[in-house]
Design a protein around this motif. Structure first.
Motif, PDB file in Angstrom:
ATOM      1  N   UNK A   1      50.113  43.839  31.162  1.00  0.00           N
ATOM      2  CA  UNK A   1      49.351  42.598  31.317  1.00  0.00           C
ATOM      3  C   UNK A   1      48.003  42.739  30.612  1.00  0.00           C
ATOM      4  N   UNK A   2      47.569  41.618  29.984  1.00  0.00           N
ATOM      5  CA  UNK A   2      46.229  41.600  29.404  1.00  0.00           C
ATOM      6  C   UNK A   2      45.589  40.238  29.622  1.00  0.00           C
ATOM      7  N   UNK A   3      44.282  40.280  29.899  1.00  0.00           N
ATOM      8  CA  UNK A   3      43.485  39.069  30.084  1.00  0.00           C
ATOM      9  C   UNK A   3      42.299  39.145  29.131  1.00  0.00           C
ATOM     10  N   UNK A   4      42.417  38.407  28.013  1.00  0.00           N
ATOM     11  CA  UNK A   4      41.410  38.512  26.965  1.00  0.00           C
ATOM     12  C   UNK A   4      41.182  39.979  26.607  1.00  0.00           C
ATOM     13  N   UNK A   5      40.032  40.549  26.909  1.00  0.00           N
ATOM     14  CA  UNK A   5      39.774  41.937  26.527  1.00  0.00           C
ATOM     15  C   UNK A   5      40.067  42.929  27.644  1.00  0.00           C
ATOM     16  N   UNK A   6      40.563  42.445  28.778  1.00  0.00           N
ATOM     17  CA  UNK A   6      40.833  43.322  29.916  1.00  0.00           C
ATOM     18  C   UNK A   6      42.330  43.637  29.956  1.00  0.00           C
ATOM     19  N   UNK A   7      42.681  44.908  29.850  1.00  0.00           N
ATOM     20  CA  UNK A   7      44.082  45.317  29.815  1.00  0.00           C
ATOM     21  C   UNK A   7      44.453  46.042  31.102  1.00  0.00           C
ATOM     22  N   UNK A   8      45.674  45.800  31.544  1.00  0.00           N
ATOM     23  CA  UNK A   8      46.220  46.479  32.723  1.00  0.00           C
ATOM     24  C   UNK A   8      47.462  47.217  32.266  1.00  0.00           C
ATOM     25  N   UNK A   9      47.507  48.526  32.552  1.00  0.00           N
ATOM     26  CA  UNK A   9      48.496  49.415  31.966  1.00  0.00           C
ATOM     27  C   UNK A   9      49.915  49.144  32.360  1.00  0.00           C
ATOM     28  N   UNK A  10      50.495  50.038  33.143  1.00  0.00           N
ATOM     29  CA  UNK A  10      51.923  49.998  33.407  1.00  0.00           C
ATOM     30  C   UNK A  10      52.149  49.990  34.919  1.00  0.00           C
ATOM     31  N   UNK A  11      52.713  48.888  35.398  1.00  0.00           N
ATOM     32  CA  UNK A  11      52.891  48.726  36.844  1.00  0.00           C
ATOM     33  C   UNK A  11      54.139  49.442  37.360  1.00  0.00           C
TER      34      UNK A  11
END
Length: 422
Positions: A391-401
């Motif tokens: 998942x990514x929100x503009x410049x904020x990335x969330x790795x691997x759930x």
């Protein structure tokens, strides 16, 4: 970034001729089964007809070629034998029941009929066919509202017959049900009235864009679509801006705050392409996105691509995805599997895995929206992971759930968002 909300409409309809490859049947033949010394008759229903004997002899019936069965014949009932006609009791005076059969063929032996062919004890078969509808139900018999033997493969409300889906839609009254026989339909169809479309199954009925058009476009109405594969589509309908061609397989456009729901069940989307929304494009409302809804149930979205955002799904509408598989899709920019903006969304079960994009391989989220994920698989290990992240929100990335995961994402504005495990 979110896309301007200017809307232009381009309706393209390419009529194609489809072929019907099978002869489905809607009315099941009735199988009469009796056992013991108590009279009973059992209907075979819509899937299979079974006539089983509790004693030494059993007689079953299935629909097929015309062989007249005997009536008025006196049979002796012994040891729990089953009779298939109105029999006169003898001997002990106990009958096993009076059952009238509706089929025209009589079979012998205690065999079970499946797949539209009736196996008999002596090796003969009947000619009844099977219709696999969008809900995977089957039926046997000769009278079938699909009536694929009739030469015209598309039926409106079980009566009118048409050679193309476009012709059927044009003739259908609002809220009609259109059934589509197995085959490939290379068309671009515009739906401008509430309808239900039922294919013969996603492995049997194919809506094909021919690499030139989107197979189905929905214009500001509620529609249910079930039992199709959408393939080889190309987005040619501009959404929100003159050049934002969106929705290679399916696209819906809205009127200003006019409520509408597009429900897709048991369908597959593959090899569809667009600038946005490689497989599905869901336009949204300017002020209340909840008034437009996209519902996906048991849907497979694989092998689709977008030049910009949303390789699988691009949605500015409230979207609910249940038990669906979104795998191996790609976007050049954002959201290889999913791209959401301006609406609240729910994902339950299913899988979002091995999708790729520059940002948000699994999902990209925009502003003024939420995503609530429950018990869903988002990849575990290199062969399953979304690239470069889930998942990514503009410049904020969330790795691997990982797999079987529940999490919640919220995008408040361009620099204020979050995702967290539930």
């Amino acid at each position: 970034m979110s896309i301007p909300k200017n809307l232009s409409v381009l309706s393209i309809l390419v009529a194609g001729v489809a072929s019907c490859g099978m002869t489905p049947a809607d009315s099941a033949s009735t199988s009469a089964s009796t056992s013991g010394s108590e009279g009973s008759s059992t209907s075979a229903g819509s899937t299979s007809a079974t006539a089983a004997s509790a004693g030494s002899t059993s007689e079953g019936t299935t629909a097929g070629d015309s062989n007249a069965s005997d009536t008025g014949v006196e049979d002796t009932v012994t040891g729990g034998d089953a009779t298939t006609e109105s029999d006169t009791p003898t001997g002990s005076g106990t009958t096993t029941g009076s059952a009238t059969t509706t089929g025209s063929d009589t079979t012998t032996g205690s065999d079970t009929t499946t797949g539209g062919e009736s196996a008999t004890g002596d090796g003969t078969t009947s000619t009844g066919a099977v219709s696999t509808m969008g809900d995977d139900s089957t039926s046997t018999g000769a009278d079938d509202p699909w009536n694929c033997e009739g030469g015209e493969p598309v039926t409106v409300n079980g009566q009118g017959k048409f050679s193309t889906l476009a012709a059927a839609v044009a003739a259908a009254p609002p809220d009609a049900t259109i059934t589509v026989c197995p085959g490939t339909y290379q068309e671009g169809v515009v739906i401008d009235r509430p309808l239900t479309l039922l294919g013969a199954g996603q492995d049997k009925t194919f809506l094909d864009g021919g690499g030139e058009t989107t197979p189905i476009r929905v214009d500001a109405v509620s529609v249910t679509i079930e039992g199709f594969t959408f393939q080889h589509g190309k987005a040619v309908h501009p959404v929100q801006a003159p050049s934002n061609f969106c929705g290679g397989g399916l696209v819906f456009k809205r009127e200003f705050n006019q409520p509408m729901t597009v429900t897709v069940k048991d369908c597959t989307f593959t090899d569809n392409h667009g600038r946005y929304g490689g497989a599905i494009c869901a336009d949204g409302s300017d002020t209340d996105p909840s008034t437009q809804q996209l519902i996906l149930e048991g849907v497979t979205i694989t092998g689709n691509s977008a030049e910009y955002d949303g390789g699988g799904v691009w949605s500015f509408s409230a979207t609910t995805i249940t038990d669906s598989t979104i795998v191996d899709n790609s976007a050049v920019e954002n959201g290889g599997g999913l791209y959401f903006d301006y609406a609240d969304n729910v994902i339950s079960g299913g899988a979002v895995m091995h999708n790729t994009a520059k940002k948000g391989g699994g999902m990209y989220i925009g502003s003024s929206m939420t995503v609530d994920v429950t018990a869903s698989d988002w990849g575990f290990g290199q062969d399953q992971e979304n690239v470069p992240n889930d998942v990514e929100h503009y410049s904020i990335a969330y790795g691997f759930f990982g797999n079987d995961v529940s999490f919640y994402c919220e995008g408040l504005d361009w620099n204020n968002g979050m995702c967290a495990l539930k």
